[in-house]
Design a protein around this motif. Structure first.
Motif, PDB file in Angstrom:
ATOM      1  N   ALA A 168       4.638  -1.904  -4.701  1.00  0.00           N
ATOM      2  CA  ALA A 168       3.445  -1.223  -4.206  1.00  0.00           C
ATOM      3  C   ALA A 168       2.188  -1.874  -4.760  1.00  0.00           C
ATOM      4  N   ASN A 169       2.220  -2.219  -6.039  1.00  0.00           N
ATOM      5  CA  ASN A 169       1.055  -2.861  -6.641  1.00  0.00           C
ATOM      6  C   ASN A 169       0.833  -4.272  -6.116  1.00  0.00           C
ATOM      7  N   ARG A 170       1.894  -4.971  -5.742  1.00  0.00           N
ATOM      8  CA  ARG A 170       1.725  -6.302  -5.151  1.00  0.00           C
ATOM      9  C   ARG A 170       0.968  -6.196  -3.823  1.00  0.00           C
ATOM     10  N   TYR A 171       1.348  -5.214  -3.003  1.00  0.00           N
ATOM     11  CA  TYR A 171       0.616  -5.001  -1.752  1.00  0.00           C
ATOM     12  C   TYR A 171      -0.838  -4.597  -2.013  1.00  0.00           C
ATOM     13  N   VAL A 172      -1.052  -3.735  -2.999  1.00  0.00           N
ATOM     14  CA  VAL A 172      -2.418  -3.290  -3.302  1.00  0.00           C
ATOM     15  C   VAL A 172      -3.269  -4.478  -3.725  1.00  0.00           C
ATOM     16  N   ALA A 173      -2.714  -5.350  -4.562  1.00  0.00           N
ATOM     17  CA  ALA A 173      -3.462  -6.544  -4.969  1.00  0.00           C
ATOM     18  C   ALA A 173      -3.769  -7.417  -3.762  1.00  0.00           C
ATOM     19  N   GLY A 174      -2.782  -7.598  -2.890  1.00  0.00           N
ATOM     20  CA  GLY A 174      -3.021  -8.395  -1.696  1.00  0.00           C
ATOM     21  C   GLY A 174      -4.083  -7.796  -0.809  1.00  0.00           C
ATOM     22  N   ALA A 175      -4.041  -6.480  -0.634  1.00  0.00           N
ATOM     23  CA  ALA A 175      -5.029  -5.800   0.199  1.00  0.00           C
ATOM     24  C   ALA A 175      -6.421  -5.862  -0.413  1.00  0.00           C
ATOM     25  N   SER A 176      -6.487  -5.912  -1.747  1.00  0.00           N
ATOM     26  CA  SER A 176      -7.762  -5.946  -2.460  1.00  0.00           C
ATOM     27  C   SER A 176      -8.297  -7.353  -2.632  1.00  0.00           C
ATOM     28  N   LYS A 177      -7.548  -8.341  -2.133  1.00  0.00           N
ATOM     29  CA  LYS A 177      -7.910  -9.750  -2.259  1.00  0.00           C
ATOM     30  C   LYS A 177      -8.035 -10.164  -3.724  1.00  0.00           C
TER      31      LYS A 177
END
Length: 279
Positions: free
Chosen positions: A108-117
């Protein structure tokens, strides 16, 4: 504004050999129809990402579409193992499958980092686990304020994210509700986005309690695919086909039985509508 296209054209234009493809959905809104179109078009060499890969990923792996799986749990929910997944890992059939395994919080945090650039995300996790020793996407960082050692996970930015939703409007804005999982984050982290939907509504989307709205400017293509989540479900539109998940255990155990099922129900386009509706 997102284009409204056929599923065939959307997959042809957005999903390419060797891509990292996130097919997200938690319990419901799992994009089975889109995955089947990926199989029909013969896309190969994919890195598949999903927090909870289940039967749809078993099908993609068994069809030879995948070379790697990025995930945090895998199984046939309520039934048992994914036999095509196991066969690929244990025996290299039809191709060897590389694994990048994480915790749910880590994915979940990997996706959040990706979404946050951002290049990575930080969390308290993985301590005492053997996972960091088996992946190059987990490391440790020291907090510059407290000196605490924390886990860091690399951002996950799929080339393509594919999700299923209940509704879209004519401008390509999408709304989904129910168990929403990490679809929003996976969409915002991706380079390209395909959303299949149950319904395209005329006029504005009617707000729903707890719904998520994805604006058309973050989506490349919307495809109208009623029943596109079968055998999972779309809250308010369909129910879960529990018998399918139970039957899949027997179908997927044997390679020849699986290949016959794949030819009859996925690669043979004449049967697509029946499979999707569970008939």
């Amino acid at each position: 504004m997102a284009d409204i296209r056929s599923l065939h054209d959307a997959v042809r234009d957005l999903v390419h050999d060797g891509d990292t493809v996130a097919l997200e959905g938690f319990t419901h809104l799992i994009p089975f129809a889109a995955a089947h179109e990926i199989i029909r078009q013969g896309v190969t060499g994919l890195t598949l990402a999903r927090m909870t890969p289940d039967v749809v990923h078993d099908q993609l792996i068994g069809a030879g579409a995948a070379r790697k799986l990025v995930f945090s749990w895998g199984g046939n929910p309520g039934v048992g193992s994914l036999h095509r997944f196991r066969d690929a890992v244990e025996n290299g059939w039809p191709h060897p499958l590389e694994l990048d395994e994480h915790s749910h919080a880590g994915m979940a945090n990997r996706y959040v980092a990706g979404a946050s650039k951002l290049p990575f995300a930080v969390l308290r996790g993985y301590r005492g686990s053997g996972i960091p020793g088996r992946t190059d996407t987990v490391a440790t960082v020291t907090c510059p304020f407290t000196g605490e050692e924390l886990a860091a996970v690399a951002a996950l930015n799929p080339d393509v994210t594919v999700v299923h939703a209940q509704q879209a409007d004519r401008h390509g804005n999408v709304q989904f509700w129910g168990l929403t999982g990490v679809q929003k984050e996976a969409v915002l982290a991706a380079g390209r986005v395909l959303v299949t939907v149950e319904e395209i509504v005329e006029g504005a989307l009617e707000p729903r309690p707890g719904s998520v709205v994805l604006p058309g400017w973050v989506i490349d293509a919307v495809a109208l695919v009623p029943g596109g989540a079968h055998p999972s479900y779309a809250a308010g539109y369909s129910v879960r086909d529990n018998a399918f998940y139970q039957q899949w255990d027997a179908v997927s155990r044997d390679r020849d039985t699986f290949l016959r099922w794949l030819d009859e129900n996925v690669r043979n386009a004449r049967n697509v509508r029946n499979v999707r509706k569970g008939s």
